[in-house]
Design a protein around this motif. Structure first.
Motif, PDB file in Angstrom:
ATOM      1  N   PHE A  44      47.073  43.050  28.786  1.00 41.87           N
ATOM      2  CA  PHE A  44      46.714  44.328  28.258  1.00 41.87           C
ATOM      3  C   PHE A  44      46.057  45.034  29.661  1.00 41.87           C
ATOM      4  CE2 PHE A  44      45.962  41.248  23.588  1.00 41.87           C
ATOM      5  CZ  PHE A  44      47.061  42.268  23.340  1.00 41.87           C
ATOM      6  N   PHE A  45      45.622  43.869  30.544  1.00 41.39           N
ATOM      7  CA  PHE A  45      44.572  45.226  31.387  1.00 41.39           C
ATOM      8  C   PHE A  45      45.835  45.452  32.321  1.00 41.39           C
ATOM      9  CE2 PHE A  45      41.141  42.319  30.488  1.00 41.39           C
ATOM     10  CZ  PHE A  45      40.449  43.178  30.593  1.00 41.39           C
ATOM     11  N   GLU A  46      46.566  44.685  32.115  1.00 44.73           N
ATOM     12  CA  GLU A  46      48.300  45.044  33.200  1.00 44.73           C
ATOM     13  C   GLU A  46      48.699  46.221  32.674  1.00 44.73           C
ATOM     14  OE1 GLU A  46      49.725  43.839  35.945  1.00 44.73           O
ATOM     15  OE2 GLU A  46      48.886  41.771  36.212  1.00 44.73           O
ATOM     16  N   ALA A  47      48.426  46.834  31.384  1.00 45.49           N
ATOM     17  CA  ALA A  47      49.796  47.614  30.584  1.00 45.49           C
ATOM     18  C   ALA A  47      49.343  48.378  30.934  1.00 45.49           C
ATOM     19  CB  ALA A  47      49.620  46.942  28.805  1.00 45.49           C
ATOM     20  N   LYS A  53      45.301  43.614  42.441  1.00 46.42           N
ATOM     21  CA  LYS A  53      45.052  42.332  41.886  1.00 46.42           C
ATOM     22  C   LYS A  53      44.066  42.031  40.492  1.00 46.42           C
ATOM     23  CE  LYS A  53      43.664  40.872  45.677  1.00 46.42           C
ATOM     24  NZ  LYS A  53      42.665  39.588  46.488  1.00 46.42           N
ATOM     25  N   ILE A  54      44.559  40.959  39.639  1.00 47.84           N
ATOM     26  CA  ILE A  54      43.967  40.049  37.804  1.00 47.84           C
ATOM     27  C   ILE A  54      43.831  39.389  38.909  1.00 47.84           C
ATOM     28  CG2 ILE A  54      43.827  40.715  36.237  1.00 47.84           C
ATOM     29  CD1 ILE A  54      44.933  42.627  36.043  1.00 47.84           C
ATOM     30  N   THR A  60      40.084  44.443  43.341  1.00 47.80           N
ATOM     31  CA  THR A  60      40.366  42.462  42.188  1.00 47.80           C
ATOM     32  C   THR A  60      39.893  42.986  40.415  1.00 47.80           C
ATOM     33  OG1 THR A  60      40.467  41.102  44.531  1.00 47.80           O
ATOM     34  CG2 THR A  60      40.552  40.097  42.612  1.00 47.80           C
ATOM     35  N   LEU A  61      40.346  42.690  39.888  1.00 48.26           N
ATOM     36  CA  LEU A  61      39.508  42.781  38.919  1.00 48.26           C
ATOM     37  C   LEU A  61      39.756  41.046  38.240  1.00 48.26           C
ATOM     38  CD1 LEU A  61      38.677  43.923  36.051  1.00 48.26           C
ATOM     39  CD2 LEU A  61      40.903  43.652  35.063  1.00 48.26           C
ATOM     40  N   VAL A  62      38.447  40.708  38.307  1.00 44.03           N
ATOM     41  CA  VAL A  62      38.376  39.144  37.446  1.00 44.03           C
ATOM     42  C   VAL A  62      37.753  39.157  36.589  1.00 44.03           C
ATOM     43  CG1 VAL A  62      36.825  37.606  38.294  1.00 44.03           C
ATOM     44  CG2 VAL A  62      36.817  38.756  40.022  1.00 44.03           C
ATOM     45  N   LEU A  63      39.119  38.262  35.965  1.00 48.24           N
ATOM     46  CA  LEU A  63      38.503  37.917  34.257  1.00 48.24           C
ATOM     47  C   LEU A  63      37.618  36.554  34.227  1.00 48.24           C
ATOM     48  CD1 LEU A  63      41.895  38.707  32.530  1.00 48.24           C
ATOM     49  CD2 LEU A  63      39.835  40.264  33.166  1.00 48.24           C
ATOM     50  N   ASN A  64      36.534  36.517  33.464  1.00 50.44           N
ATOM     51  CA  ASN A  64      36.291  35.432  33.004  1.00 50.44           C
ATOM     52  C   ASN A  64      37.256  34.233  32.616  1.00 50.44           C
ATOM     53  OD1 ASN A  64      34.636  32.750  32.064  1.00 50.44           O
ATOM     54  ND2 ASN A  64      33.085  34.696  31.525  1.00 50.44           N
ATOM     55  N   LYS A  65      37.913  33.075  32.705  1.00 51.28           N
ATOM     56  CA  LYS A  65      38.182  32.306  32.503  1.00 51.28           C
ATOM     57  C   LYS A  65      38.275  31.159  31.379  1.00 51.28           C
ATOM     58  CE  LYS A  65      41.721  28.394  34.558  1.00 51.28           C
ATOM     59  NZ  LYS A  65      41.678  27.967  35.822  1.00 51.28           N
ATOM     60  N   GLY A  66      37.210  31.206  30.922  1.00 45.59           N
ATOM     61  CA  GLY A  66      36.778  30.628  29.607  1.00 45.59           C
ATOM     62  C   GLY A  66      36.310  31.753  28.402  1.00 45.59           C
ATOM     63  N   TYR A  67      36.155  32.812  28.930  1.00 43.66           N
ATOM     64  CA  TYR A  67      36.702  33.904  27.999  1.00 43.66           C
ATOM     65  C   TYR A  67      37.140  34.102  26.638  1.00 43.66           C
ATOM     66  CZ  TYR A  67      33.079  37.988  26.172  1.00 43.66           C
ATOM     67  OH  TYR A  67      32.419  38.934  24.892  1.00 43.66           O
ATOM     68  N   GLU A  79      36.626  48.980  33.364  1.00 43.18           N
ATOM     69  CA  GLU A  79      35.916  48.057  34.502  1.00 43.18           C
ATOM     70  C   GLU A  79      37.207  48.886  35.509  1.00 43.18           C
ATOM     71  OE1 GLU A  79      34.206  45.962  36.164  1.00 43.18           O
ATOM     72  OE2 GLU A  79      32.917  45.590  33.911  1.00 43.18           O
ATOM     73  N   ILE A  80      38.832  48.911  34.794  1.00 42.63           N
ATOM     74  CA  ILE A  80      40.000  50.218  35.447  1.00 42.63           C
ATOM     75  C   ILE A  80      38.811  51.031  35.629  1.00 42.63           C
ATOM     76  CG2 ILE A  80      42.300  50.258  35.161  1.00 42.63           C
ATOM     77  CD1 ILE A  80      42.805  47.459  33.838  1.00 42.63           C
ATOM     78  N   GLY A  81      39.270  51.577  34.007  1.00 43.97           N
ATOM     79  CA  GLY A  81      39.246  53.847  34.084  1.00 43.97           C
ATOM     80  C   GLY A  81      37.498  53.418  34.761  1.00 43.97           C
ATOM     81  N   VAL A  82      36.623  53.025  35.276  1.00 40.26           N
ATOM     82  CA  VAL A  82      35.750  53.562  36.123  1.00 40.26           C
ATOM     83  C   VAL A  82      35.238  53.197  37.594  1.00 40.26           C
ATOM     84  CG1 VAL A  82      33.726  54.374  36.380  1.00 40.26           C
ATOM     85  CG2 VAL A  82      34.889  55.084  34.000  1.00 40.26           C
ATOM     86  N   HIS A  83      35.492  51.583  37.641  1.00 41.52           N
ATOM     87  CA  HIS A  83      35.528  50.761  38.785  1.00 41.52           C
ATOM     88  C   HIS A  83      36.130  50.879  40.002  1.00 41.52           C
ATOM     89  CE1 HIS A  83      31.106  50.075  36.910  1.00 41.52           C
ATOM     90  NE2 HIS A  83      31.785  48.805  35.829  1.00 41.52           N
ATOM     91  N   MET A  84      37.744  51.067  38.927  1.00 40.00           N
ATOM     92  CA  MET A  84      38.671  50.619  39.760  1.00 40.00           C
ATOM     93  C   MET A  84      38.337  51.351  40.373  1.00 40.00           C
ATOM     94  SD  MET A  84      40.264  47.996  41.387  1.00 40.00           S
ATOM     95  CE  MET A  84      39.770  46.113  40.306  1.00 40.00           C
TER      96      MET A  84
END
Length: 383
Positions: free
Chosen positions: A155-158, A168-169, A187-194, A208-213
């Motif tokens: 979803f983030f890639e799209a 990078k993600i 880099t966008l870091v996703l919580n692996k276990g979430y 995260e993408i629309g503002v921070h990145m």
């Protein structure tokens, strides 16, 4: 003469700071490396034994870095306005270095965190309590957790394809949040276990993408590099913008607002001297928050030794919501890692050619897709 020649001393000092600041990524160091084990042990103790967190070792010398910052010859900058700005910048980075240097040292880190981020006022706590008085909305299907980090990544890639920048993600099991942006490495870091709900994915995309990145990449276009690394005290504005984008995209839920309110309550408990287990008990026993969320919020606030940053999400939203509702131009606040405090300074830097207009914009700010009247009522009545 060119702008570089007119402001040669400014560009030299800016370049020096650009080289020095790359080590100062606080979130790289303040997130514990043993979250899963610490949580398991805490639950096993029936919520009584405070977790013992471990942290990444520093890969730089804090004293040497401080010395290099304060060795900059700011007196060479003739323009009082620019010289004062860089004085503020150096003092701010000095505070962040002290935060990083004292991670894991409870009292020292907490006081350094206070100096850099402050703590909630009585009014902030009352705003949080006001939000928490509202009855929870009925959970819709898009609020139910169902996507692994692998599935969420798609979803983030799209989503990022609508912007003209690339990054990078990656996934990590060392996060205290569902996702975060690392500015220095883009880099966008996703919580692996979430396990993510559709609403959380939509929320994180615009946040995260629309503002921070987006502000990361806008910050790179300026003649001055300081826009990329950050003007002083920018967290409240940047997080306020990020949550405002959740609102304008139609993703901001009462559940999310309550999460921000619980963070204020938790930081306030820290200021009152509560330890980890006491903050957890406040959230879990008094406010009836489920144990996993109570642990996560307590972790965010007590990591490092007492991290006060988290109350700024709600105060930032309050300020930026009012700014937005008054039809103010958000563009200067998207020019990089900047603060609302320096709004007029940004305009002045743009006027003299040391800053540029934004290239990347978040389409969610161009419209208001919020359809939840309760959210409007709450935000309109924050004090």
């Amino acid at each position: 003469m060119s702008i570089e020649e007119d402001y040669a001393d400014v560009f030299e000092i800016d370049a020096n700071i650009n080289r020095l600041v790359r080590k100062i990524e606080l979130l790289n160091y303040v997130n514990p490396t043993n979250i899963s084990k610490a949580k398991k042990d805490f639950f096993k103790s029936k919520f009584t034994l405070n977790p013992k967190f471990k942290y990444t070792k520093l890969d730089f010398n804090p004293y040497k870095l401080q010395r290099l910052f304060f060795s900059q010859r700011l007196e060479r900058i003739q323009d009082d306005f620019i010289r004062n700005l860089y004085e503020d910048i150096i003092y701010d980075y000095s505070g962040l270095i002290q935060c990083i240097e004292t991670i894991g040292e409870k009292d020292e880190f907490y006081y350094n965190s206070l100096r850099s981020f402050g703590t909630p006022t009585e009014k902030d706590v009352k705003n949080a309590q006001f939000i928490l008085h509202f009855k929870d909305d009925e959970l819709h299907e898009d609020m139910l957790p169902k996507y692994s980090s692998d599935e969420a990544l798609n979803f983030f890639e799209a989503y990022k394809k609508q912007f003209g920048f690339d990054f990078k993600i990656v996934k990590s099991n060392k996060l205290s949040a569902a996702a975060m942006v690392l500015n220095n490495t883009k880099t966008l870091v996703l919580n692996k276990g979430y396990v993510y709900s559709q609403n959380e994915i939509d929320t994180l995309c615009t946040h995260e993408i629309g503002v921070h990145m987006l502000t990361t990449f806008n910050g790179l276009i300026h003649p001055l590099k300081i826009f990329s690394h950050g003007l002083p005290r920018n967290v409240e504005t940047q997080e306020g913008l990020a949550v405002l984008s959740e609102y304008t995209s139609g993703c901001l839920s009462l559940k999310r607002l309550k999460e921000l309110a619980y963070r204020v309550i938790a930081v306030d408990s820290l200021a009152k001297g509560y330890d980890f287990s006491s903050t957890f008990d406040l959230l879990y026993s008094q406010y009836k928050l489920n144990k996993d969320d109570a642990f996560t919020i307590s972790l965010r606030v007590h990591r490092g030794g007492g991290f006060t940053k988290d109350y700024l999400y709600l105060t930032g939203l309050k300020k930026l919501y009012k700014f937005y509702k008054n039809n103010k131009d958000l563009s200067p606040l998207l020019t990089g890692k900047v603060s609302q405090k320096y709004f007029n300074d940004i305009l002045k830097l743009q006027e003299i050619g040391l800053a540029r207009q934004v290239i990347y914009t978040n389409p969610d700010f161009d419209k208001n897709n919020n359809e939840n009247s309760k959210i409007d009522f709450i935000l309109d009545n924050l004090r």
